[in-house]
Design an enzyme around this catalytic site. Structure first.
Site, PDB file in Angstrom:
ATOM      1  N   PRO A 144       0.738  -1.308   0.009  1.00 51.21           N
ATOM      2  CA  PRO A 144      -0.046   0.003   0.003  1.00 51.21           C
ATOM      3  C   PRO A 144       0.932   1.431  -0.073  1.00 51.21           C
ATOM      4  O   PRO A 144       2.028   1.158   0.402  1.00 51.21           O
ATOM      5  CB  PRO A 144      -0.885  -0.205   1.303  1.00 51.21           C
ATOM      6  CG  PRO A 144      -0.859  -1.519   1.747  1.00 51.21           C
ATOM      7  CD  PRO A 144       0.584  -1.886   1.140  1.00 51.21           C
ATOM      8  N   CYS A 145       0.312   2.322  -0.504  1.00 58.69           N
ATOM      9  CA  CYS A 145       0.794   3.488  -0.475  1.00 58.69           C
ATOM     10  C   CYS A 145       0.453   4.392   0.850  1.00 58.69           C
ATOM     11  O   CYS A 145      -0.636   4.543   1.118  1.00 58.69           O
ATOM     12  CB  CYS A 145       0.335   4.654  -1.601  1.00 58.69           C
ATOM     13  SG  CYS A 145       1.419   6.172  -1.973  1.00 58.69           S
TER      14      CYS A 145
END
Length: 426
Positions: free
Chosen positions: A102-103
């Protein structure tokens, strides 16, 4: 035949990297057969969907349904790595590490020079990748020689207050472990796939003998997804310590990130440029994956009384709205979207909320030959990500199938990159 490349797949989902690299063959399900991109063999995988309840592990169950019971470790990766550090369990040695993480906010709380080394925010999954690489390298310098990661393209720009800082931290981490890195933002729809999905792919090789300038336009990703040579190439200094990147990268607070859509790092120097795709093949489209109406359950056809709501949500707006919490009145505006979706073009990006019957601005809706309107069925979503038709039909709900595809990657992308990695290693 090239030497076998053993792989660990982190944040495995329903097996997108494994499918793209290893391919798939099953006597029981020959309809799922896909070719391997090279001598890749995934021997360890991890998938954990928070919150930690059994009902949320539908992606892992799908993974096991195709790759076998015990093919994926269904536990929080942070807990797994803690137990490795404590000597309570072991992870097999691998030559390559892959994953889509995930960012998040990757900021560092402690510099390398202090005892204990880098300390990132707890729960930020990049630091679990970093720990995993450290564990592999500590076992043997031949381990984890290769990496392939996927993320949303905004990783290059985040956070808004310090553009490019998060990506600089990741590059700095990889540099401290001896990796050279190339990256490229790939819009799958521009390279013949039936979905427009813009994602950054990061390929790293440890102890690589790369020429910085030559690699910019002739790396494994650029060979898999050709780009036109660009004149405007920018040099970016990557801090030697991720803590320094946290504190000082882009201190000028430039409105645009120093990182462009294509780049290479060797040592602590990166070259980067914008991307112009150079693809001359056939472009895919949404129509390529549509199933006959006879295969569409009735609940996917939109009732007449809901169509006006769908049209409103897809349309342009400029209207006054009131914040329910504060009572603040503001003017809300947004542009129009295609209504219905154009089947002769690549589809829009699938999101995790694609499932469910409620009208939505972001879900797909198409017009059938008989004039009726309908949503996309899960078999079509599977194929938009280049999974075999029915891949996620393993007992999960239609909503969970859509969620899995919204989180997945276009399997054809690691497949093409894998072919180029295999050629280069030969």
């Amino acid at each position: 035949m090239s030497e076998e490349i053993t792989v660990a797949e982190l944040f495995a989902g329903v097996g997108g990297f494994r499918l793209g690299l290893d391919g798939y063959h099953s006597e029981e399900h020959p309809e799922f057969d896909m070719p391997a991109s090279g001598p890749f063999k995934t021997i360890w995988a991890n998938q954990w969907e928070p919150p930690g309840t059994k009902t949320r592990q539908f992606a892992a169950r799908c993974y096991e349904a195709h790759f076998g019971e015990g093919s994926v470790v269904v536990e929080d990766i942070n807990k797994v790595l803690d137990e490795v550090d404590e000597g309570k369990r072991d992870i097999p040695s691998v030559r390559m590490v892959v994953g889509g993480f995930p960012c998040q906010d990757y900021s560092v709380a402690r510099p390398l020079s202090q005892a204990g080394g880098i300390e990132g925010k707890k729960g930020v999954l990049w630091w679990d990748i970093y720990r995993f690489l450290q564990i592999q390298i500590s076992k043997s310098p031949e381990n984890a020689k290769l990496c392939l990661f996927e993320n949303v393209d905004r990783l290059l720009k985040s956070p808004a207050s310090q553009r490019g800082r998060d990506f600089a931290i990741i590059l700095s981490c990889l540099a401290t472990l001896g990796y050279s890195v190339e990256w490229q933002v790939i819009n799958s729809g521009a390279y013949g796939f039936p979905q427009r999905r813009k994602r950054i792919y990061i390929y790293a090789e440890r102890s690589a003998d790369w020429n910085l300038e030559g690699r910019l336009f002739d790396g494994v990703i650029a060979r898999a997804f050709p780009i036109a040579r660009q004149e405007d190439v920018f040099e970016v200094a990557i801090p030697a310590d991720p803590y320094e990147a946290t504190m000082h990268f882009n201190e000028q607070r430039l409105k645009r990130s120093p990182f462009r859509d294509r780049g290479v790092m060797v040592g602590n120097t990166a070259l980067t440029c914008d991307v112009e795709e150079a693809y001359a093949g056939r472009l895919g489209c949404l129509a390529d994956v549509l199933v006959p109406n006879s295969e569409v359950p009735e609940e996917f056809f939109v009732p007449e009384e809901q169509l006006s709501r769908w049209e409103y949500l897809k349309g342009a707006k400029r209207e006054k709205r009131v914040n329910k919490k504060t009572g603040f009145e503001y003017m809300y505006s947004e542009g129009s979207m295609a209504y219905p979706d154009l089947t002769e073009n690549p589809s829009r990006t699938i999101l995790t909320g694609e499932g469910g019957t409620s009208p939505s601005r972001f879900k797909h809706i198409i017009r059938c030959e008989d004039g009726r309107m309908r949503r996309l069925v899960p078999d079509e979503l599977d194929q938009l990500q280049c999974f075999p038709k029915g891949w996620t039909d393993t007992g999960m709900t239609d909503g969970h199938r859509a969620f899995c595809m919204g989180n997945a990657l276009v399997t054809g992308i690691p497949y093409r990159i894998g072919r180029e990695i295999a050629k280069e290693l030969e």
